[in-house]
Design an enzyme around this catalytic site. Structure first.
Site, PDB file in Angstrom:
ATOM      1  N   GLU A  45      82.465  39.331 -65.656  1.00  0.00           N
ATOM      2  CA  GLU A  45      83.678  38.698 -66.193  1.00  0.00           C
ATOM      3  C   GLU A  45      84.675  39.808 -66.503  1.00  0.00           C
ATOM      4  O   GLU A  45      84.341  40.751 -67.232  1.00  0.00           O
ATOM      5  CB  GLU A  45      83.373  37.978 -67.514  1.00  0.00           C
ATOM      6  CG  GLU A  45      82.963  36.554 -67.380  1.00  0.00           C
ATOM      7  CD  GLU A  45      82.677  35.911 -68.737  1.00  0.00           C
ATOM      8  OE1 GLU A  45      82.017  36.520 -69.593  1.00  0.00           O
ATOM      9  OE2 GLU A  45      83.132  34.779 -68.930  1.00  0.00           O
TER      10      GLU A  45
ATOM     11  N   SER B  49      79.955  40.787 -75.202  1.00  0.00           N
ATOM     12  CA  SER B  49      79.761  39.424 -74.706  1.00  0.00           C
ATOM     13  C   SER B  49      80.484  38.404 -75.569  1.00  0.00           C
ATOM     14  O   SER B  49      80.625  37.259 -75.169  1.00  0.00           O
ATOM     15  CB  SER B  49      78.275  39.095 -74.615  1.00  0.00           C
ATOM     16  OG  SER B  49      77.616  39.471 -75.791  1.00  0.00           O
TER      17      SER B  49
ATOM     18  N   ASN C 144      79.920  32.741 -72.281  1.00  0.00           N
ATOM     19  CA  ASN C 144      79.246  32.376 -73.528  1.00  0.00           C
ATOM     20  C   ASN C 144      79.854  31.170 -74.222  1.00  0.00           C
ATOM     21  O   ASN C 144      79.217  30.571 -75.079  1.00  0.00           O
ATOM     22  CB  ASN C 144      79.152  33.582 -74.458  1.00  0.00           C
ATOM     23  CG  ASN C 144      77.964  34.428 -74.050  1.00  0.00           C
ATOM     24  OD1 ASN C 144      76.891  33.905 -73.784  1.00  0.00           O
ATOM     25  ND2 ASN C 144      78.169  35.729 -73.944  1.00  0.00           N
TER      26      ASN C 144
ATOM     27  N   HIS D  50      82.431  42.444 -68.456  1.00  0.00           N
ATOM     28  CA  HIS D  50      81.210  41.863 -69.020  1.00  0.00           C
ATOM     29  C   HIS D  50      80.178  41.616 -67.925  1.00  0.00           C
ATOM     30  O   HIS D  50      80.322  40.695 -67.116  1.00  0.00           O
ATOM     31  CB  HIS D  50      81.562  40.552 -69.759  1.00  0.00           C
ATOM     32  CG  HIS D  50      80.385  39.891 -70.388  1.00  0.00           C
ATOM     33  ND1 HIS D  50      80.287  38.530 -70.542  1.00  0.00           N
ATOM     34  CD2 HIS D  50      79.234  40.408 -70.909  1.00  0.00           C
ATOM     35  CE1 HIS D  50      79.132  38.245 -71.117  1.00  0.00           C
ATOM     36  NE2 HIS D  50      78.480  39.352 -71.348  1.00  0.00           N
TER      37      HIS D  50
END
Ligand code: CAA
Length: 282
Positions: free
Chosen positions: A152, A119, A190, A140
Protein backbone atom coordinates in the site's frame (compact mmCIF):
# COMPACT_ATOMS: atom_id res chain seq x y z
CA UNK A 1 14.50 10.85 -8.38
CA UNK A 2 16.59 7.71 -8.67
CA UNK A 3 16.83 5.13 -5.91
CA UNK A 4 20.10 3.23 -5.64
CA UNK A 5 20.76 2.95 -1.93
CA UNK A 6 18.03 1.86 0.43
CA UNK A 7 18.09 2.19 4.21
CA UNK A 8 15.82 0.10 6.42
CA UNK A 9 15.18 0.88 10.09
CA UNK A 10 14.35 -2.30 11.99
CA UNK A 11 15.26 -5.90 11.10
CA UNK A 12 12.29 -7.71 12.61
CA UNK A 13 9.77 -9.68 10.54
CA UNK A 14 8.89 -6.70 8.33
CA UNK A 15 12.28 -4.92 8.17
CA UNK A 16 14.15 -8.12 7.32
CA UNK A 17 11.63 -8.95 4.59
CA UNK A 18 11.91 -5.45 3.10
CA UNK A 19 15.71 -5.70 3.27
CA UNK A 20 15.63 -9.06 1.51
CA UNK A 21 13.34 -8.12 -1.37
CA UNK A 22 15.20 -4.82 -1.92
CA UNK A 23 18.60 -6.55 -2.02
CA UNK A 24 17.21 -9.27 -4.31
CA UNK A 25 16.08 -6.52 -6.68
CA UNK A 26 19.66 -5.18 -6.85
CA UNK A 27 19.60 -2.32 -4.35
CA UNK A 28 22.41 -1.70 -1.88
CA UNK A 29 20.66 -1.98 1.49
CA UNK A 30 21.81 -0.84 4.91
CA UNK A 31 19.59 -2.15 7.69
CA UNK A 32 19.78 -0.86 11.23
CA UNK A 33 18.69 -2.64 14.41
CA UNK A 34 19.03 -1.45 17.98
CA UNK A 35 21.23 -4.36 19.14
CA UNK A 36 23.61 -6.90 17.62
CA UNK A 37 21.36 -9.67 18.95
CA UNK A 38 18.26 -8.44 17.05
CA UNK A 39 20.35 -7.60 14.00
CA UNK A 40 21.93 -11.05 13.83
CA UNK A 41 18.54 -12.71 14.28
CA UNK A 42 17.07 -10.68 11.40
CA UNK A 43 20.05 -11.21 9.08
CA UNK A 44 20.05 -14.93 9.96
CA UNK A 45 16.41 -15.13 8.88
CA UNK A 46 17.23 -13.50 5.53
CA UNK A 47 20.11 -15.91 4.98
CA UNK A 48 18.01 -19.00 5.73
CA UNK A 49 15.14 -17.69 3.55
CA UNK A 50 17.54 -17.28 0.62
CA UNK A 51 19.14 -20.67 1.28
CA UNK A 52 15.67 -22.24 1.10
CA UNK A 53 15.16 -20.65 -2.31
CA UNK A 54 18.47 -22.11 -3.51
CA UNK A 55 17.50 -25.56 -2.20
CA UNK A 56 14.21 -25.35 -4.09
CA UNK A 57 16.07 -24.41 -7.27
CA UNK A 58 14.52 -20.92 -7.51
CA UNK A 59 17.78 -19.05 -7.02
CA UNK A 60 21.40 -19.85 -7.76
CA UNK A 61 23.94 -19.94 -4.94
CA UNK A 62 25.77 -17.10 -6.74
CA UNK A 63 22.61 -14.93 -6.71
CA UNK A 64 22.10 -15.70 -3.04
CA UNK A 65 25.68 -14.62 -2.26
CA UNK A 66 25.33 -11.50 -4.40
CA UNK A 67 22.08 -10.60 -2.60
CA UNK A 68 23.67 -11.08 0.81
CA UNK A 69 26.66 -9.04 -0.40
CA UNK A 70 24.37 -6.08 -1.05
CA UNK A 71 23.13 -6.08 2.58
CA UNK A 72 24.99 -4.25 5.30
CA UNK A 73 23.77 -4.56 8.89
CA UNK A 74 24.45 -1.89 11.48
CA UNK A 75 23.34 -0.70 14.90
CA UNK A 76 24.11 2.96 14.03
CA UNK A 77 21.38 5.08 12.47
CA UNK A 78 24.17 7.34 11.12
CA UNK A 79 25.08 4.55 8.66
CA UNK A 80 21.84 5.28 6.76
CA UNK A 81 23.12 8.78 5.87
CA UNK A 82 23.86 7.90 2.22
CA UNK A 83 20.40 6.47 1.49
CA UNK A 84 18.17 7.65 -1.37
CA UNK A 85 15.17 5.99 0.28
CA UNK A 86 14.78 4.97 3.92
CA UNK A 87 11.96 2.63 4.95
CA UNK A 88 11.20 2.68 8.65
CA UNK A 89 9.91 -0.63 10.06
CA UNK A 90 10.58 -0.07 13.75
CA UNK A 91 8.29 -0.54 16.74
CA UNK A 92 4.66 0.37 15.99
CA UNK A 93 4.47 3.37 18.36
CA UNK A 94 4.24 6.96 17.26
CA UNK A 95 6.82 8.65 19.54
CA UNK A 96 9.75 6.33 18.69
CA UNK A 97 8.79 6.65 15.01
CA UNK A 98 8.71 10.44 15.20
CA UNK A 99 12.14 10.41 16.87
CA UNK A 100 13.50 8.20 14.05
CA UNK A 101 12.04 10.49 11.36
CA UNK A 102 13.50 13.57 13.07
CA UNK A 103 16.93 11.93 13.23
CA UNK A 104 16.78 10.65 9.62
CA UNK A 105 15.81 14.13 8.43
CA UNK A 106 19.00 15.55 9.94
CA UNK A 107 21.19 12.70 8.63
CA UNK A 108 20.00 12.07 5.09
CA UNK A 109 20.55 14.24 2.01
CA UNK A 110 17.67 16.63 1.28
CA UNK A 111 16.80 14.56 -1.80
CA UNK A 112 16.20 11.37 0.23
CA UNK A 113 12.67 9.98 0.50
CA UNK A 114 11.57 8.83 3.95
CA UNK A 115 8.95 6.09 4.14
CA UNK A 116 7.19 4.25 6.93
CA UNK A 117 5.91 0.69 6.93
CA UNK A 118 3.34 1.54 9.60
CA UNK A 119 0.12 -0.46 9.39
CA UNK A 120 -2.14 1.93 11.27
CA UNK A 121 -0.38 5.03 12.55
CA UNK A 122 -0.83 8.38 10.84
CA UNK A 123 1.91 9.07 8.31
CA UNK A 124 1.60 12.87 8.46
CA UNK A 125 2.42 12.70 12.19
CA UNK A 126 5.81 11.23 11.25
CA UNK A 127 6.25 13.62 8.32
CA UNK A 128 5.68 16.55 10.69
CA UNK A 129 8.76 15.51 12.67
CA UNK A 130 10.86 16.38 9.60
CA UNK A 131 11.60 19.50 7.59
CA UNK A 132 10.71 17.62 4.37
CA UNK A 133 7.08 16.49 4.91
CA UNK A 134 6.44 16.43 1.14
CA UNK A 135 9.18 13.75 0.86
CA UNK A 136 7.46 11.38 3.33
CA UNK A 137 5.03 8.59 2.43
CA UNK A 138 3.81 5.22 3.63
CA UNK A 139 5.07 2.01 2.01
CA UNK A 140 3.07 -0.68 3.77
CA UNK A 141 4.33 -4.21 3.05
CA UNK A 142 2.59 -7.43 4.12
CA UNK A 143 3.85 -10.37 6.12
CA UNK A 144 5.65 -12.55 4.97
CA UNK A 145 7.17 -9.85 2.78
CA UNK A 146 8.98 -12.18 0.34
CA UNK A 147 5.65 -13.92 -0.42
CA UNK A 148 2.95 -11.25 -0.26
CA UNK A 149 2.58 -9.32 -3.50
CA UNK A 150 0.98 -6.10 -2.25
CA UNK A 151 2.36 -2.79 -1.02
CA UNK A 152 0.00 0.00 0.00
CA UNK A 153 1.42 3.37 -0.99
CA UNK A 154 0.12 5.96 1.43
CA UNK A 155 0.03 9.57 0.32
CA UNK A 156 -0.42 12.19 3.02
CA UNK A 157 -2.09 15.53 2.38
CA UNK A 158 1.34 16.97 1.54
CA UNK A 159 3.29 14.11 -0.11
CA UNK A 160 4.44 15.32 -3.53
CA UNK A 161 3.25 13.52 -6.67
CA UNK A 162 6.87 12.97 -7.68
CA UNK A 163 7.59 11.16 -4.41
CA UNK A 164 4.49 8.96 -4.88
CA UNK A 165 5.61 8.17 -8.43
CA UNK A 166 9.13 7.28 -7.23
CA UNK A 167 7.53 5.09 -4.55
CA UNK A 168 5.45 3.32 -7.20
CA UNK A 169 8.53 2.63 -9.35
CA UNK A 170 10.42 1.32 -6.33
CA UNK A 171 7.55 -0.99 -5.29
CA UNK A 172 7.30 -2.41 -8.81
CA UNK A 173 11.07 -2.80 -9.04
CA UNK A 174 11.01 -5.11 -5.98
CA UNK A 175 8.37 -7.25 -7.67
CA UNK A 176 5.34 -5.98 -5.75
CA UNK A 177 2.03 -4.55 -6.90
CA UNK A 178 1.13 -1.12 -5.51
CA UNK A 179 -2.25 0.17 -4.45
CA UNK A 180 -2.72 3.78 -3.39
CA UNK A 181 -4.41 4.70 -0.14
CA UNK A 182 -5.12 7.91 1.71
CA UNK A 183 -3.44 8.60 5.05
CA UNK A 184 -6.64 7.69 6.91
CA UNK A 185 -6.91 5.22 9.83
CA UNK A 186 -5.96 1.68 8.73
CA UNK A 187 -5.50 2.76 5.10
CA UNK A 188 -7.43 0.25 2.94
CA UNK A 189 -6.03 -3.02 4.26
CA UNK A 190 -6.55 -2.65 7.97
CA UNK A 191 -9.80 -0.73 7.61
CA UNK A 192 -11.11 -4.02 6.21
CA UNK A 193 -8.93 -6.67 7.86
CA UNK A 194 -8.87 -5.41 11.48
CA UNK A 195 -12.68 -5.46 12.01
CA UNK A 196 -12.82 -8.96 10.50
CA UNK A 197 -10.14 -10.29 12.85
CA UNK A 198 -11.69 -8.46 15.82
CA UNK A 199 -15.08 -9.98 14.99
CA UNK A 200 -13.54 -13.45 14.83
CA UNK A 201 -12.19 -12.92 18.35
CA UNK A 202 -15.66 -11.79 19.48
CA UNK A 203 -17.21 -14.89 17.89
CA UNK A 204 -14.67 -17.02 19.78
CA UNK A 205 -15.24 -15.07 23.02
CA UNK A 206 -19.01 -15.59 22.67
CA UNK A 207 -18.43 -19.34 22.37
CA UNK A 208 -19.98 -19.71 18.90
CA UNK A 209 -17.32 -22.25 17.99
CA UNK A 210 -13.87 -23.54 18.88
CA UNK A 211 -10.81 -21.74 17.49
CA UNK A 212 -10.29 -24.65 15.10
CA UNK A 213 -13.89 -24.57 13.86
CA UNK A 214 -13.89 -20.78 13.40
CA UNK A 215 -10.70 -21.04 11.36
CA UNK A 216 -11.85 -24.07 9.35
CA UNK A 217 -15.02 -22.18 8.45
CA UNK A 218 -13.06 -19.46 6.70
CA UNK A 219 -10.36 -21.76 5.25
CA UNK A 220 -12.63 -24.43 3.82
CA UNK A 221 -15.79 -22.37 3.43
CA UNK A 222 -14.27 -19.26 1.93
CA UNK A 223 -10.87 -20.45 0.64
CA UNK A 224 -8.88 -18.10 2.85
CA UNK A 225 -5.26 -19.30 3.19
CA UNK A 226 -5.45 -18.97 6.99
CA UNK A 227 -8.37 -18.75 9.38
CA UNK A 228 -8.77 -15.45 11.25
CA UNK A 229 -7.46 -16.66 14.63
CA UNK A 230 -4.42 -18.27 12.99
CA UNK A 231 -3.88 -15.02 11.10
CA UNK A 232 -4.23 -12.96 14.29
CA UNK A 233 -1.56 -15.16 15.94
CA UNK A 234 0.59 -14.76 12.82
CA UNK A 235 0.31 -10.95 12.76
CA UNK A 236 0.88 -10.76 16.54
CA UNK A 237 -1.88 -10.05 19.04
CA UNK A 238 -0.07 -6.95 20.32
CA UNK A 239 0.15 -5.60 16.77
CA UNK A 240 -3.54 -6.34 16.19
CA UNK A 241 -4.44 -4.62 19.45
CA UNK A 242 -2.43 -1.51 18.48
CA UNK A 243 -4.20 -1.42 15.11
CA UNK A 244 -7.61 -1.76 16.78
CA UNK A 245 -6.76 0.93 19.33
CA UNK A 246 -5.62 3.43 16.72
CA UNK A 247 -8.69 2.82 14.52
CA UNK A 248 -10.95 3.13 17.56
CA UNK A 249 -9.18 6.23 18.88
CA UNK A 250 -9.76 8.14 15.67
CA UNK A 251 -12.99 6.71 14.27
CA UNK A 252 -14.71 6.13 17.64
CA UNK A 253 -16.81 3.26 16.27
CA UNK A 254 -17.40 0.41 18.78
CA UNK A 255 -16.71 -2.19 16.08
CA UNK A 256 -13.00 -1.22 16.08
CA UNK A 257 -12.59 -1.51 19.89
CA UNK A 258 -10.20 -4.30 20.93
CA UNK A 259 -12.27 -7.12 22.50
CA UNK A 260 -11.61 -7.73 26.24
CA UNK A 261 -10.15 -11.18 25.50
CA UNK A 262 -7.59 -9.70 23.08
CA UNK A 263 -6.50 -7.17 25.72
CA UNK A 264 -6.14 -9.87 28.36
CA UNK A 265 -4.13 -12.15 26.09
CA UNK A 266 -1.75 -9.26 25.38
CA UNK A 267 -1.51 -8.48 29.12
CA UNK A 268 -0.65 -12.14 29.73
CA UNK A 269 2.12 -11.96 27.12
CA UNK A 270 0.30 -14.39 24.83
CA UNK A 271 1.13 -12.55 21.61
CA UNK A 272 0.67 -15.38 19.11
CA UNK A 273 3.35 -17.22 17.18
CA UNK A 274 6.22 -15.05 18.31
CA UNK A 275 5.69 -16.02 21.97
CA UNK A 276 4.58 -19.54 21.01
CA UNK A 277 1.20 -18.90 22.63
CA UNK A 278 -1.91 -17.16 21.37
CA UNK A 279 -5.18 -18.69 20.21
CA UNK A 280 -3.02 -21.75 19.57
CA UNK A 281 0.21 -23.07 21.06
CA UNK A 282 3.22 -23.44 18.76
N1 CAA B 1 9.24 -16.01 4.48
C1 CAA B 1 9.47 -16.36 3.21
N2 CAA B 1 8.75 -17.28 2.54
C2 CAA B 1 7.76 -17.87 3.23
C3 CAA B 1 7.46 -17.57 4.56
C4 CAA B 1 8.25 -16.60 5.19
N3 CAA B 1 8.03 -16.22 6.45
N4 CAA B 1 6.42 -18.33 4.95
C5 CAA B 1 6.08 -19.08 3.90
N5 CAA B 1 6.88 -18.80 2.87
C6 CAA B 1 6.81 -19.37 1.52
C7 CAA B 1 7.19 -20.81 1.56
O1 CAA B 1 8.60 -20.97 1.35
C8 CAA B 1 6.41 -21.37 0.39
O2 CAA B 1 7.07 -21.10 -0.83
P1 CAA B 1 6.98 -22.15 -2.02
O3 CAA B 1 5.55 -22.58 -2.17
O4 CAA B 1 7.46 -21.31 -3.15
O5 CAA B 1 7.88 -23.24 -1.63
C9 CAA B 1 5.14 -20.53 0.34
O6 CAA B 1 5.44 -19.34 1.09
C10 CAA B 1 3.99 -21.24 0.97
O7 CAA B 1 4.39 -21.60 2.26
P2 CAA B 1 3.93 -22.95 2.99
O8 CAA B 1 3.66 -24.01 1.98
O9 CAA B 1 4.88 -23.22 4.10
O10 CAA B 1 2.61 -22.54 3.74
P3 CAA B 1 1.28 -21.99 3.20
O11 CAA B 1 0.93 -22.49 1.86
O12 CAA B 1 0.35 -22.19 4.33
O13 CAA B 1 1.54 -20.42 3.03
C11 CAA B 1 1.44 -18.25 3.88
C12 CAA B 1 2.00 -19.64 4.09
C13 CAA B 1 2.03 -17.64 2.62
C14 CAA B 1 1.88 -17.44 5.09
C15 CAA B 1 -0.13 -18.36 3.74
O14 CAA B 1 -0.66 -19.07 4.81
C16 CAA B 1 -0.80 -17.02 3.66
O15 CAA B 1 -0.84 -16.37 2.64
N6 CAA B 1 -1.38 -16.58 4.81
C17 CAA B 1 -2.01 -15.27 4.92
C18 CAA B 1 -0.95 -14.23 5.16
C19 CAA B 1 -1.53 -12.87 5.28
O16 CAA B 1 -2.74 -12.64 5.24
N7 CAA B 1 -0.63 -11.91 5.46
C20 CAA B 1 -1.03 -10.53 5.66
C21 CAA B 1 -1.08 -10.26 7.11
S1 CAA B 1 -1.60 -8.63 7.42
C22 CAA B 1 -0.20 -7.72 7.28
O17 CAA B 1 0.87 -8.17 7.10
C23 CAA B 1 -0.35 -6.27 7.38
C24 CAA B 1 -0.85 -5.67 8.59
O18 CAA B 1 -0.93 -4.46 8.60
C25 CAA B 1 -1.22 -6.40 9.81
Amino acid sequence: MEIKKVGVVGCGAMGSGITQVSAQAGYQVTVREISDEFLNRGLGGIRSGLERQVERGRMTAADKDATLGRIKGTTRLDDLAESDLVIEAAVEEIEPKRAIFGALDKLCPPTAILATNTSSLTVIQMAAATKRPEMVLGLHFFNPVPVMKLVEIVKTIVTSDEVVETGRKFVESVGKTPVFAKDQPGFISNRLLAPYLIDAIRVYEAGLGTAEDIDQTMVLGCNHPMGPLTLADFIGLDVLMHIAESLHAELAEPRFAPPPLLKRMVMAGHLGRKTKRGFYTY
